[in-house]
Scaffold this active site. Structure first.
Site, PDB file in Angstrom:
ATOM      1  N   ARG A  16       0.746  -1.124   0.052  1.00 57.39           N
ATOM      2  CA  ARG A  16       0.020   0.104  -0.009  1.00 57.39           C
ATOM      3  C   ARG A  16       0.766   1.451  -0.100  1.00 57.39           C
ATOM      4  O   ARG A  16       1.358   1.527   0.983  1.00 57.39           O
ATOM      5  CB  ARG A  16      -0.891   0.128   1.083  1.00 57.39           C
ATOM      6  N   SER A  75     -12.936  -3.032   0.326  1.00 55.13           N
ATOM      7  CA  SER A  75     -13.356  -2.649   1.475  1.00 55.13           C
ATOM      8  C   SER A  75     -14.979  -2.148   1.518  1.00 55.13           C
ATOM      9  O   SER A  75     -15.360  -1.423   0.762  1.00 55.13           O
ATOM     10  CB  SER A  75     -12.566  -1.051   1.807  1.00 55.13           C
ATOM     11  N   LYS A  98      -4.366   5.723   8.246  1.00 56.37           N
ATOM     12  CA  LYS A  98      -5.263   6.195   7.047  1.00 56.37           C
ATOM     13  C   LYS A  98      -5.902   7.453   7.410  1.00 56.37           C
ATOM     14  O   LYS A  98      -7.023   7.451   8.326  1.00 56.37           O
ATOM     15  CB  LYS A  98      -6.366   5.069   6.615  1.00 56.37           C
TER      16      LYS A  98
HETATM   17  N1  LIG Z   1      -6.455  -0.962   1.987  1.00 55.20           N
HETATM   18  C1  LIG Z   1      -7.149  -1.909   2.916  1.00 55.20           C
HETATM   19  N2  LIG Z   1      -6.877  -3.253   2.830  1.00 55.20           N
HETATM   20  C2  LIG Z   1      -7.884  -3.964   3.698  1.00 55.20           C
HETATM   21  C3  LIG Z   1      -7.724  -5.307   3.766  1.00 55.20           C
HETATM   22  F1  LIG Z   1      -8.857  -5.996   3.765  1.00 55.20           F
HETATM   23  F2  LIG Z   1      -6.817  -5.862   2.923  1.00 55.20           F
HETATM   24  F3  LIG Z   1      -7.110  -5.335   5.149  1.00 55.20           F
HETATM   25  N3  LIG Z   1      -9.048  -3.271   4.113  1.00 55.20           N
HETATM   26  C4  LIG Z   1      -9.487  -1.925   3.898  1.00 55.20           C
HETATM   27  C5  LIG Z   1      -8.315  -1.246   3.244  1.00 55.20           C
HETATM   28  C6  LIG Z   1      -8.767   0.148   2.871  1.00 55.20           C
HETATM   29  O1  LIG Z   1      -8.798   0.628   1.607  1.00 55.20           O
HETATM   30  P1  LIG Z   1      -9.285   1.619   0.924  1.00 55.20           P
HETATM   31  O2  LIG Z   1     -10.594   1.941   1.570  1.00 55.20           O
HETATM   32  O3  LIG Z   1      -9.254   1.639  -0.772  1.00 55.20           O
HETATM   33  O4  LIG Z   1      -8.406   2.997   1.304  1.00 55.20           O
HETATM   34  P2  LIG Z   1      -6.700   2.793   1.005  1.00 55.20           P
HETATM   35  O5  LIG Z   1      -6.566   2.647  -0.651  1.00 55.20           O
HETATM   36  O6  LIG Z   1      -6.268   4.068   1.414  1.00 55.20           O
HETATM   37  O7  LIG Z   1      -6.077   1.414   1.694  1.00 55.20           O
END
Ligand SMILES: Nc1nc(C(F)(F)F)ncc1COP(=O)(O)OP(=O)(O)O
Ligand SMILES: [Mg+2]
Length: 212
Positions: free
Chosen positions: A44, A116, A144
């Site tokens: 990420r 998500s 985040k």
């Molecule tokens: N990256 C993530 N991974 C998970 C996981 F299930 F893998 F644990 N759950 C939630 C997120 C959050 O994803 P998102 O809402 O797109 O925000 P960002 O792109 O800032 O991460």
């Protein structure tokens, strides 16, 4: 639960998420975490200091090689084109990213797709395309900025009650002492960023989760 969903749910037990903004030495941190029991990894790369372009791809390939050597799935956050380019094991997207149906069409049936979700409606929309859903933030998180409202395990319980077989990962401010309750409330695994990436001793921090 069908065997492939069961296998995927098991693989989600300790899901480490990391990028260069989360730690000074991302390759060292991820390798240590892989050695100490992480079962799934998500690259990420977000935020002011995040890598982009060729540097981001080079880091992704290096992390992918590490994950392959530990036989741990390598998932890329948001960046579907990068995932396709380097043949990652899957992609994780949120509600503000590319549509799940569109991503599924691009990556095909054999890659992992995580989505998500923050409501039952979002879960209902995701289940036709997603292999697993990420639900949180369970606790307040520093990883985040736009994480949304802290919801404990309420939605995890509701989604589990509605979708008995859907693999679920809890995320957001999770510490080892939280894990038993999060699993008891219906999650198959927990996703962790700073409790491992920012730990003074990454090995010990990872083991505290992995032994649960
Ligand atoms: N990256 C993530 N991974 C998970 C996981 F299930 F893998 F644990 N759950 C939630 C997120 C959050 O994803 P998102 O809402 O797109 O925000 P960002 O792109 O800032 O991460
Ligand atoms: Mg996203």
């Amino acid at each position: 639960m069908n065997p492939s969903r069961r296998a995927l749910a098991e693989q989600l037990q300790l899901y480490f998420i990391c990028g260069t903004p989360n730690t000074k030495d991302v390759l060292g941190t991820v390798e240590t975490a892989l050695q100490c029991g992480v079962t799934c990894f998500q690259f990420r790369e977000k935020g002011k200091e995040a890598l982009y372009g060729d540097k981001k791809e080079a880091m992704a390939r290096a992390l992918q090689t590490l994950c392959r050597s530990y036989d741990v799935p390598f998932i890329i956050n948001d960046d579907v084109a990068l995932a396709e380019r380097i043949d990652a094991d899957g992609v994780h997207i949120g509600q503000d990213d590319t549509e799940a149906a569109h991503v599924r069409a691009r990556i095909g049936p054999d890659k992992w797709l995580g989505v998500s979700v923050h409501t039952l409606e979002e879960a209902a929309a995701a289940i036709d395309h997603a292999d697993y859903v990420g639900i949180g933030p369970v606790y307040p998180t520093k990883s985040k900025e736009d994480a949304g409202a802290v919801n404990g395990t309420t939605l995890i319980r509701q989604v589990r009650d509605m979708y008995r077989e859907l693999p679920i990962v809890g995320i957001g401010g999770i510490l080892p002492e939280h894990v038993p309750m999060i699993r008891q409330d219906g999650a198959d695994g927990v996703a962790v960023i700073s409790a491992i990436a920012s730990a003074p001793d990454v090995a010990m921090a990872t083991r505290r989760f992995a032994c649960l």
